[in-house]
Design a protein around this motif. Structure first.
Motif, PDB file in Angstrom:
ATOM      1  N   GLN A 130     -48.921  -0.702 -25.736  1.00 12.50           N
ATOM      2  CA  GLN A 130     -49.892   0.008 -26.585  1.00 12.50           C
ATOM      3  C   GLN A 130     -49.502  -0.121 -28.061  1.00 12.50           C
ATOM      4  OE1 GLN A 130     -49.413   3.648 -27.884  1.00 12.50           O
ATOM      5  NE2 GLN A 130     -51.334   3.408 -28.956  1.00 12.50           N
ATOM      6  N   LYS A 131     -48.230   0.045 -28.378  1.00 14.59           N
ATOM      7  CA  LYS A 131     -47.763  -0.064 -29.767  1.00 14.59           C
ATOM      8  C   LYS A 131     -47.801  -1.509 -30.259  1.00 14.59           C
ATOM      9  CE  LYS A 131     -47.202   4.188 -30.723  1.00 14.59           C
ATOM     10  NZ  LYS A 131     -48.063   4.843 -31.715  1.00 14.59           N
ATOM     11  N   CYS A 132     -47.535  -2.463 -29.377  1.00 14.43           N
ATOM     12  CA  CYS A 132     -47.629  -3.876 -29.768  1.00 14.43           C
ATOM     13  C   CYS A 132     -49.065  -4.226 -30.138  1.00 14.43           C
ATOM     14  CB  CYS A 132     -47.130  -4.787 -28.656  1.00 14.43           C
ATOM     15  SG  CYS A 132     -45.338  -4.799 -28.453  1.00 14.43           S
ATOM     16  N   LEU A 168     -41.962   2.017 -37.098  1.00 15.58           N
ATOM     17  CA  LEU A 168     -43.289   2.376 -36.609  1.00 15.58           C
ATOM     18  C   LEU A 168     -43.222   3.099 -35.270  1.00 15.58           C
ATOM     19  CD1 LEU A 168     -45.052  -0.995 -37.479  1.00 15.58           C
ATOM     20  CD2 LEU A 168     -45.332   1.212 -38.665  1.00 15.58           C
ATOM     21  N   SER A 169     -42.254   2.719 -34.453  1.00 12.06           N
ATOM     22  CA  SER A 169     -42.124   3.301 -33.119  1.00 12.06           C
ATOM     23  C   SER A 169     -40.763   2.928 -32.562  1.00 12.06           C
ATOM     24  CB  SER A 169     -43.231   2.757 -32.213  1.00 12.06           C
ATOM     25  OG  SER A 169     -43.455   3.599 -31.125  1.00 12.06           O
ATOM     26  N   GLU A 201     -51.245  -2.026 -31.248  1.00 18.71           N
ATOM     27  CA  GLU A 201     -51.532  -1.253 -32.458  1.00 18.71           C
ATOM     28  C   GLU A 201     -50.907  -1.895 -33.704  1.00 18.71           C
ATOM     29  OE1 GLU A 201     -50.940   3.352 -34.041  1.00 18.71           O
ATOM     30  OE2 GLU A 201     -50.600   2.874 -31.929  1.00 18.71           O
ATOM     31  N   TYR A 202     -49.701  -2.446 -33.552  1.00 16.55           N
ATOM     32  CA  TYR A 202     -48.961  -3.045 -34.675  1.00 16.55           C
ATOM     33  C   TYR A 202     -48.539  -4.474 -34.325  1.00 16.55           C
ATOM     34  CZ  TYR A 202     -48.408   1.912 -35.863  1.00 16.55           C
ATOM     35  OH  TYR A 202     -48.628   3.237 -36.143  1.00 16.55           O
ATOM     36  N   SER A 256     -46.220   1.915 -22.766  1.00 15.20           N
ATOM     37  CA  SER A 256     -46.081   2.487 -24.116  1.00 15.20           C
ATOM     38  C   SER A 256     -45.788   1.406 -25.144  1.00 15.20           C
ATOM     39  CB  SER A 256     -44.970   3.541 -24.136  1.00 15.20           C
ATOM     40  OG  SER A 256     -45.301   4.631 -23.320  1.00 15.20           O
ATOM     41  N   ILE A 257     -44.889   0.500 -24.794  1.00 17.67           N
ATOM     42  CA  ILE A 257     -44.574  -0.599 -25.707  1.00 17.67           C
ATOM     43  C   ILE A 257     -45.802  -1.477 -25.918  1.00 17.67           C
ATOM     44  CG2 ILE A 257     -43.188  -2.684 -26.047  1.00 17.67           C
ATOM     45  CD1 ILE A 257     -40.932  -1.263 -24.525  1.00 17.67           C
TER      46      ILE A 257
END
Length: 139
Positions: free
Chosen positions: A125-127, A47-48, A129-130, A122-123
């Motif tokens: 934000q992705k955490c 995912l990222s 999001e997912y 950034s991490i």
């Protein structure tokens, strides 16, 4: 097209060697195909991805994020949602005391406060999001 002529020693079974070579090349091609398929599957599952220099390890340690980021599995963090709270707390601390953490900037310029703060954001934000994403750390 070209013509190749080879001369071999008379006491060597070069035909068997050639056959064995061909068999191994075929196995290698099959392994390469399988490897490429697995790499594609791995890439599709991702995912990222994030990367940061180890030069920021001392800064991460000081702000309480070293184990969260570098050793997450060892401390029981296996999915993204488990990283959210520690990252929020670490980011808040970094933003409240930038000069304290800028003191840990790498002298060679490879690893600065700004880089680490952006990395953490950034991490986070992705955490968010997912949240059910599984975490894999490679050092």
């Amino acid at each position: 097209m070209s013509l190749d002529i080879h001369l071999f020693k008379d006491n060597i079974d070069f035909r068997k060697i050639r056959k064995d070579i061909d068999i191994l090349y075929e196995k290698r091609r099959n392994i390469q195909d399988e490897l490429e398929q697995l790499e594609d599957e791995y890439s599709d599952a991702e995912l990222s991805a994030f990367n940061i220099t180890h030069n920021l390890g001392k800064m991460a340690q000081e702000v309480g994020l070293y184990d969260v980021l570098w050793n997450s599995e060892e401390i029981g963090i296996t999915i993204a949602s488990q990283m959210i709270l520690p990252l929020e707390e670490g980011i808040n601390e970094l933003e409240k005391n930038p000069n304290k953490y800028k003191a840990f900037d790498a002298p060679n310029g490879w690893g600065r406060y700004e880089d680490f703060l952006e990395f953490c954001k950034s991490i986070l934000q992705k955490c968010r999001e997912y949240p059910e994403a599984i975490i894999e750390v490679s050092k």
